[in-house]
Design a protein around this motif. Sequence first.
Motif, short mmCIF file in Angstrom:
data_model
loop_
_atom_site.label_atom_id
_atom_site.label_comp_id
_atom_site.label_asym_id
_atom_site.label_seq_id
_atom_site.Cartn_x
_atom_site.Cartn_y
_atom_site.Cartn_z
N ASP A 45 0.87 -1.17 0.00
CA ASP A 45 0.00 0.00 0.00
C ASP A 45 0.91 1.22 0.00
OD1 ASP A 45 -1.71 2.09 0.47
OD2 ASP A 45 -2.45 1.35 2.41
N CYS A 46 0.89 1.98 -1.09
CA CYS A 46 1.81 3.12 -1.23
C CYS A 46 1.25 4.43 -0.70
CB CYS A 46 2.19 3.29 -2.71
SG CYS A 46 3.09 1.87 -3.37
N SER A 47 0.09 4.40 -0.07
CA SER A 47 -0.57 5.64 0.31
C SER A 47 0.15 6.38 1.44
CB SER A 47 -2.02 5.36 0.73
OG SER A 47 -2.06 4.53 1.89
N ARG A 48 1.03 5.69 2.18
CA ARG A 48 1.71 6.35 3.30
C ARG A 48 3.20 6.56 3.03
NH1 ARG A 48 0.23 7.32 8.13
NH2 ARG A 48 2.30 6.75 8.95
N LEU A 49 3.63 6.40 1.82
CA LEU A 49 5.07 6.54 1.54
C LEU A 49 5.56 7.98 1.68
CD1 LEU A 49 5.64 4.11 -1.46
CD2 LEU A 49 5.83 3.68 0.99
N ASN A 50 4.64 8.93 1.76
CA ASN A 50 5.03 10.33 1.98
C ASN A 50 5.28 10.64 3.46
OD1 ASN A 50 2.17 9.90 2.27
ND2 ASN A 50 1.95 12.12 2.55
N ARG A 51 4.99 9.67 4.33
CA ARG A 51 5.14 9.87 5.78
C ARG A 51 6.33 9.08 6.30
NH1 ARG A 51 2.15 14.34 6.24
NH2 ARG A 51 0.00 14.02 5.55
N PRO A 239 15.97 6.85 14.42
CA PRO A 239 14.56 7.20 14.63
C PRO A 239 13.59 6.49 13.69
CG PRO A 239 15.77 9.04 13.64
CD PRO A 239 16.79 8.02 14.06
N TYR A 240 14.04 6.15 12.49
CA TYR A 240 13.15 5.49 11.52
C TYR A 240 13.86 4.26 10.94
CZ TYR A 240 11.39 10.28 11.79
OH TYR A 240 10.96 11.50 12.23
N PRO A 241 14.08 3.21 11.71
CA PRO A 241 14.90 2.11 11.22
C PRO A 241 14.21 1.19 10.21
CG PRO A 241 14.10 1.63 13.42
CD PRO A 241 13.68 3.03 13.11
N ILE A 242 12.87 1.15 10.23
CA ILE A 242 12.16 0.18 9.40
C ILE A 242 11.33 0.91 8.35
CG2 ILE A 242 10.55 -1.77 9.39
CD1 ILE A 242 13.18 -2.25 10.89
N PRO A 243 11.74 0.90 7.09
CA PRO A 243 10.95 1.58 6.05
C PRO A 243 9.54 1.02 5.96
CG PRO A 243 13.14 1.00 5.24
CD PRO A 243 12.98 0.32 6.56
N GLU A 244 8.61 1.85 5.56
CA GLU A 244 7.21 1.46 5.47
C GLU A 244 7.00 0.19 4.62
OE1 GLU A 244 3.07 1.35 5.76
OE2 GLU A 244 4.53 2.44 6.98
N PRO A 245 7.62 0.06 3.42
CA PRO A 245 7.42 -1.17 2.66
C PRO A 245 7.94 -2.41 3.39
CG PRO A 245 8.26 0.57 1.24
CD PRO A 245 8.38 1.07 2.64
N VAL A 246 9.05 -2.26 4.11
CA VAL A 246 9.59 -3.38 4.89
C VAL A 246 8.61 -3.80 5.96
CG1 VAL A 246 11.41 -4.06 6.50
CG2 VAL A 246 12.00 -2.81 4.42
N ALA A 247 8.03 -2.82 6.66
CA ALA A 247 7.07 -3.13 7.72
C ALA A 247 5.85 -3.86 7.15
CB ALA A 247 6.64 -1.85 8.42
N GLN A 248 5.37 -3.42 6.00
CA GLN A 248 4.21 -4.09 5.40
C GLN A 248 4.53 -5.53 5.03
OE1 GLN A 248 2.13 -1.97 2.27
NE2 GLN A 248 2.71 0.02 3.12
N ILE A 249 5.68 -5.75 4.41
CA ILE A 249 6.06 -7.11 4.01
C ILE A 249 6.28 -7.99 5.23
CG2 ILE A 249 7.86 -8.48 2.89
CD1 ILE A 249 8.21 -6.10 0.93
N ALA A 250 6.94 -7.45 6.25
CA ALA A 250 7.20 -8.22 7.46
C ALA A 250 5.89 -8.63 8.13
CB ALA A 250 8.07 -7.42 8.42
N ALA A 251 4.93 -7.70 8.22
CA ALA A 251 3.65 -8.02 8.84
C ALA A 251 2.93 -9.13 8.08
CB ALA A 251 2.77 -6.77 8.91
N GLN A 252 3.00 -9.08 6.75
CA GLN A 252 2.39 -10.15 5.95
C GLN A 252 3.11 -11.48 6.15
OE1 GLN A 252 1.58 -8.83 1.74
NE2 GLN A 252 2.03 -6.81 2.59
N ALA A 253 4.43 -11.44 6.27
CA ALA A 253 5.21 -12.66 6.47
C ALA A 253 4.88 -13.30 7.82
CB ALA A 253 6.70 -12.35 6.40
N LEU A 254 4.46 -12.49 8.79
CA LEU A 254 4.16 -12.99 10.13
C LEU A 254 2.68 -13.31 10.32
CD1 LEU A 254 6.46 -10.49 12.03
CD2 LEU A 254 6.81 -12.97 11.84
N SER A 255 1.90 -13.17 9.25
CA SER A 255 0.49 -13.54 9.31
C SER A 255 0.36 -15.07 9.32
CB SER A 255 -0.26 -12.97 8.10
OG SER A 255 0.16 -13.63 6.91
#
Length: 352
Positions: A45-51, A239-255
């Motif tokens: 989901d690319c909607s938050r890549l600006n944050r 302060p920001y160690p985990i990029p948003e795309p990484v977090a999304q993929i990791a969460a899916q991998a842990l589903s």
Amino acid sequence: MSLTQLARAQVQALTPYQSARRIGGQGHIWLNANEAADSGSFSLDCSRLNRYPECQPPAVINGYAAYAGVAPEQVLVSRGGDEGIELLIRTFCEPGRDSIIICTPTYGMYAISAETNGVGIIDVPLKASRQPDFDGIIDRLGEAKLVFLCSPNNPTGDLVEQSSLIRLLEAARGRALVVVDEAYIEFCPEHSQAGLLADYPELVLIRTLSKAFGLAGIRCGFTLANPEVVQLLLKVIAPYPIPEPVAQIAAQALSEDGLARMRARVAEINRLKAELAGQLAGHAQVKDVFAPNGNYLLVRFTPGSAVFDRMSRAGIILRDFSGKPGLADCIRITIGQQAEMDAVLAVLQQEQ
């Protein structure tokens, strides 16, 4: 004046860790980095890549805590297990004064991270049994803040004996942290030391999504520890160690579905590993097949250099460990796909 002279003395003298990508090579079958043969598919989901991303994304922390059987406050997510190692050294060791204990041969980044941070290194080599010398480690606890153990050990594949680890943890109370690197534990999950975390606040575990989860490319690792340790690490982490795309993929991998895919991958790798170990054990050029607990096999050939060269000429890139103490003629083979394992055996069967 050379710009190199502006660098810190430790960096000028440092030999960098020779990762598989830095060593390189030319070939079409890459079995030198303990990578998985596949990663699976993920959506973004690319909607938050600006944050800016969250420092510790709750979906990732909660997902990994549930998977590992620990509380969320015992989990820190970082840029691979390597950052977890670096954070521990930076958080607990005073440059120029403190030291860590390592047990060679083992994963090289413990020493590299210490060197780059001006922290001393005490090497208590593995015993002939390839177990850590726990008596030797305990004798030197007063000289070190951190003890690094790798289980399964990279590159030998051996597991730390829990009874001996408990003896070390008892001796380390209030004196040092004992860090067990479990990067490959998914291939033998029954041997995880996570069950000891509740009783031993000095115990720290390093985990990763790079191996069994097939996600080396997203650089996502975890530190499991006492909440007090986690809070100290959070003071030091970027302060920001985990990029948003990484977090999304990791969460899916842990589903639930992601964990099922991981376990199916592990089952296939373990099957191929057992087959390869059995075929290598009876080969005339194989002197020893080491412990099969990771997604790789360390093999002592006779001679190793000739086998390594033959594989390289055939386009098969392996990892040569012959220069490490006690590992003469040893080559590490990552477990890849069936066709890749067949190619390794085909080259080995050829006349020299």
